[in-house]
Each structure stands twice: as structure tokens, then as C-alpha cells.
Design a protein around this motif. Structure first.
Motif, PDB file in Angstrom:
ATOM      1  N   CYS A  12       0.833  -1.211   0.000  1.00  0.00           N
ATOM      2  CA  CYS A  12       0.000   0.000   0.000  1.00  0.00           C
ATOM      3  C   CYS A  12       0.861   1.253   0.000  1.00  0.00           C
ATOM      4  O   CYS A  12       0.591   2.203  -0.745  1.00  0.00           O
ATOM      5  CB  CYS A  12      -0.936   0.008   1.210  1.00  0.00           C
ATOM      6  N   GLU A  13       1.896   1.262   0.821  1.00  0.00           N
ATOM      7  CA  GLU A  13       2.788   2.431   0.875  1.00  0.00           C
ATOM      8  C   GLU A  13       3.435   2.686  -0.480  1.00  0.00           C
ATOM      9  O   GLU A  13       3.515   3.834  -0.939  1.00  0.00           O
ATOM     10  CB  GLU A  13       3.860   2.219   1.930  1.00  0.00           C
ATOM     11  N   VAL A  14       3.898   1.616  -1.123  1.00  0.00           N
ATOM     12  CA  VAL A  14       4.566   1.757  -2.417  1.00  0.00           C
ATOM     13  C   VAL A  14       3.589   2.267  -3.469  1.00  0.00           C
ATOM     14  O   VAL A  14       3.899   3.200  -4.222  1.00  0.00           O
ATOM     15  CB  VAL A  14       5.194   0.412  -2.845  1.00  0.00           C
ATOM     16  N   PHE A  15       2.397   1.689  -3.530  1.00  0.00           N
ATOM     17  CA  PHE A  15       1.431   2.121  -4.539  1.00  0.00           C
ATOM     18  C   PHE A  15       0.906   3.532  -4.265  1.00  0.00           C
ATOM     19  O   PHE A  15       0.594   4.266  -5.197  1.00  0.00           O
ATOM     20  CB  PHE A  15       0.290   1.112  -4.681  1.00  0.00           C
ATOM     21  N   GLN A  16       0.839   3.928  -3.000  1.00  0.00           N
ATOM     22  CA  GLN A  16       0.449   5.313  -2.690  1.00  0.00           C
ATOM     23  C   GLN A  16       1.514   6.283  -3.213  1.00  0.00           C
ATOM     24  O   GLN A  16       1.185   7.352  -3.726  1.00  0.00           O
ATOM     25  CB  GLN A  16       0.254   5.497  -1.179  1.00  0.00           C
ATOM     26  N   ARG A  17       2.783   5.914  -3.086  1.00  0.00           N
ATOM     27  CA  ARG A  17       3.856   6.756  -3.632  1.00  0.00           C
ATOM     28  C   ARG A  17       3.734   6.855  -5.150  1.00  0.00           C
ATOM     29  O   ARG A  17       3.909   7.925  -5.732  1.00  0.00           O
ATOM     30  CB  ARG A  17       5.222   6.191  -3.279  1.00  0.00           C
ATOM     31  N   LEU A  18       3.441   5.731  -5.765  1.00  0.00           N
ATOM     32  CA  LEU A  18       3.271   5.707  -7.215  1.00  0.00           C
ATOM     33  C   LEU A  18       2.128   6.628  -7.632  1.00  0.00           C
ATOM     34  O   LEU A  18       2.252   7.395  -8.591  1.00  0.00           O
ATOM     35  CB  LEU A  18       3.017   4.278  -7.690  1.00  0.00           C
ATOM     36  N   LEU A  19       1.031   6.585  -6.889  1.00  0.00           N
ATOM     37  CA  LEU A  19      -0.106   7.457  -7.203  1.00  0.00           C
ATOM     38  C   LEU A  19       0.220   8.925  -6.976  1.00  0.00           C
ATOM     39  O   LEU A  19      -0.402   9.797  -7.584  1.00  0.00           O
ATOM     40  CB  LEU A  19      -1.333   7.049  -6.387  1.00  0.00           C
ATOM     41  N   GLY A  20       1.195   9.202  -6.104  1.00  0.00           N
ATOM     42  CA  GLY A  20       1.631  10.583  -5.915  1.00  0.00           C
ATOM     43  C   GLY A  20       2.221  11.154  -7.195  1.00  0.00           C
ATOM     44  O   GLY A  20       2.101  12.346  -7.480  1.00  0.00           O
ATOM     45  N   ALA A  21       2.841  10.292  -7.994  1.00  0.00           N
ATOM     46  CA  ALA A  21       3.432  10.724  -9.259  1.00  0.00           C
ATOM     47  C   ALA A  21       2.454  10.573 -10.419  1.00  0.00           C
ATOM     48  O   ALA A  21       2.422  11.404 -11.323  1.00  0.00           O
ATOM     49  CB  ALA A  21       4.694   9.919  -9.543  1.00  0.00           C
ATOM     50  N   LEU A  22       1.675   9.503 -10.391  1.00  0.00           N
ATOM     51  CA  LEU A  22       0.709   9.219 -11.467  1.00  0.00           C
ATOM     52  C   LEU A  22      -0.655   8.940 -10.854  1.00  0.00           C
ATOM     53  O   LEU A  22      -1.035   7.788 -10.639  1.00  0.00           O
ATOM     54  CB  LEU A  22       1.149   7.993 -12.279  1.00  0.00           C
ATOM     55  N   PRO A  23      -1.417   9.982 -10.560  1.00  0.00           N
ATOM     56  CA  PRO A  23      -2.690   9.811  -9.847  1.00  0.00           C
ATOM     57  C   PRO A  23      -3.710   8.910 -10.540  1.00  0.00           C
ATOM     58  O   PRO A  23      -4.592   8.385  -9.882  1.00  0.00           O
ATOM     59  CB  PRO A  23      -3.234  11.237  -9.734  1.00  0.00           C
ATOM     60  N   ARG A  24      -3.596   8.709 -11.825  1.00  0.00           N
ATOM     61  CA  ARG A  24      -4.575   7.887 -12.551  1.00  0.00           C
ATOM     62  C   ARG A  24      -4.024   6.521 -12.944  1.00  0.00           C
ATOM     63  O   ARG A  24      -4.579   5.864 -13.824  1.00  0.00           O
ATOM     64  CB  ARG A  24      -5.056   8.625 -13.787  1.00  0.00           C
ATOM     65  N   ASP A  25      -2.953   6.095 -12.310  1.00  0.00           N
ATOM     66  CA  ASP A  25      -2.338   4.818 -12.662  1.00  0.00           C
ATOM     67  C   ASP A  25      -3.276   3.666 -12.325  1.00  0.00           C
ATOM     68  O   ASP A  25      -3.580   3.402 -11.160  1.00  0.00           O
ATOM     69  CB  ASP A  25      -1.005   4.648 -11.928  1.00  0.00           C
ATOM     70  N   PHE A  26      -3.743   2.969 -13.373  1.00  0.00           N
ATOM     71  CA  PHE A  26      -4.711   1.893 -13.191  1.00  0.00           C
ATOM     72  C   PHE A  26      -4.163   0.773 -12.318  1.00  0.00           C
ATOM     73  O   PHE A  26      -4.843   0.289 -11.408  1.00  0.00           O
ATOM     74  CB  PHE A  26      -5.144   1.334 -14.558  1.00  0.00           C
ATOM     75  N   THR A  27      -2.932   0.348 -12.599  1.00  0.00           N
ATOM     76  CA  THR A  27      -2.339  -0.765 -11.843  1.00  0.00           C
ATOM     77  C   THR A  27      -2.268  -0.443 -10.360  1.00  0.00           C
ATOM     78  O   THR A  27      -2.623  -1.272  -9.522  1.00  0.00           O
ATOM     79  CB  THR A  27      -0.930  -1.093 -12.375  1.00  0.00           C
TER      80      THR A  27
END
Length: 98
Positions: free
Chosen positions: A60-75
Motif C-alpha cells: 500500500c505504501e509503495v502504490f500510494q507513492r506511485l499514485l503521488g506521481a501518477l494519480p490515474r495509474d490503473f495498476t
């Protein structure tokens, strides 16, 4: 020490995940992020590897960071919904699924 391009290293990480060599994939993703802390592919690979090891909170922490850069990232949203479901956080799971 052998040198490898970042693109080839990312492909190696993807292949490790495909081959279910999860611990090695986690190690290599951390290594990439140590040198390239904004590498989206490494975050995605790390998150997927953590999911494969049922390390839900870390994923969850990793994917939240990813969403910080790409808010619409489907994966990231899809994997977060699965992780939150496993953690019993139904509302968060549904939010990311929507």
C-alpha cells in the motif's frame, strides 16, 4: 562490475516478477530506487512483488507513492484495492476500485 542500462535492468525486474522470483525482484527494485528514487517502473515492480508476498501494508505504501506521481495509474489503484481488501479496509478498497 558489469554495467547494464536502466531500461534493460527494468526488463530484468519485470522478468523476475514473471518468473515469480519475488525476493530477488524486491532486492533489484530497491537497488534501482536507491539510484533512481523517482523510477515509476521500479515502484510498480516493488509493489507487485510485495503483493505476491502478501506484504499488504508495505505494498500500500509503495502504490500510494506511485499514485503521488501518477494519480490515474490503473495498476496502482487496482492493486491498492486488492491490498486494502486483504487488510479489511473495505471503504478504501472500494474507493480505489472505483
Amino acid at each position: 562490475m558489469a554495467e547494464i542500462s536502466l531500461q534493460n535492468y527494468q526488463q530484468k525486474l519485470d522478468q523476475l516478477l514473471h518468473d515469480q522470483m519475488v525476493e530477488e525482484a524486491i532486492h533489484h527494485a530497491h537497488h534501482i530506487l536507491k539510484h533512481y528514487p523517482k523510477n515509476i517502473g521500479a515502484y510498480r515492480g516493488l509493489g507487485l512483488a510485495l503483493m505476491m508476498r502478501s506484504r499488504w501494508s508495505e505494498a500500500c505504501e509503495v502504490f500510494q507513492r506511485l499514485l503521488g506521481a501518477l494519480p490515474r495509474d490503473f495498476t496502482a489503484h487496482h492493486e491498492l484495492s486488492l491490498a486494502y481488501e486483504q487488510l479489511g479496509e473495505t471503504e478504501k478498497a472500494l474507493w480505489h476500485l472505483e
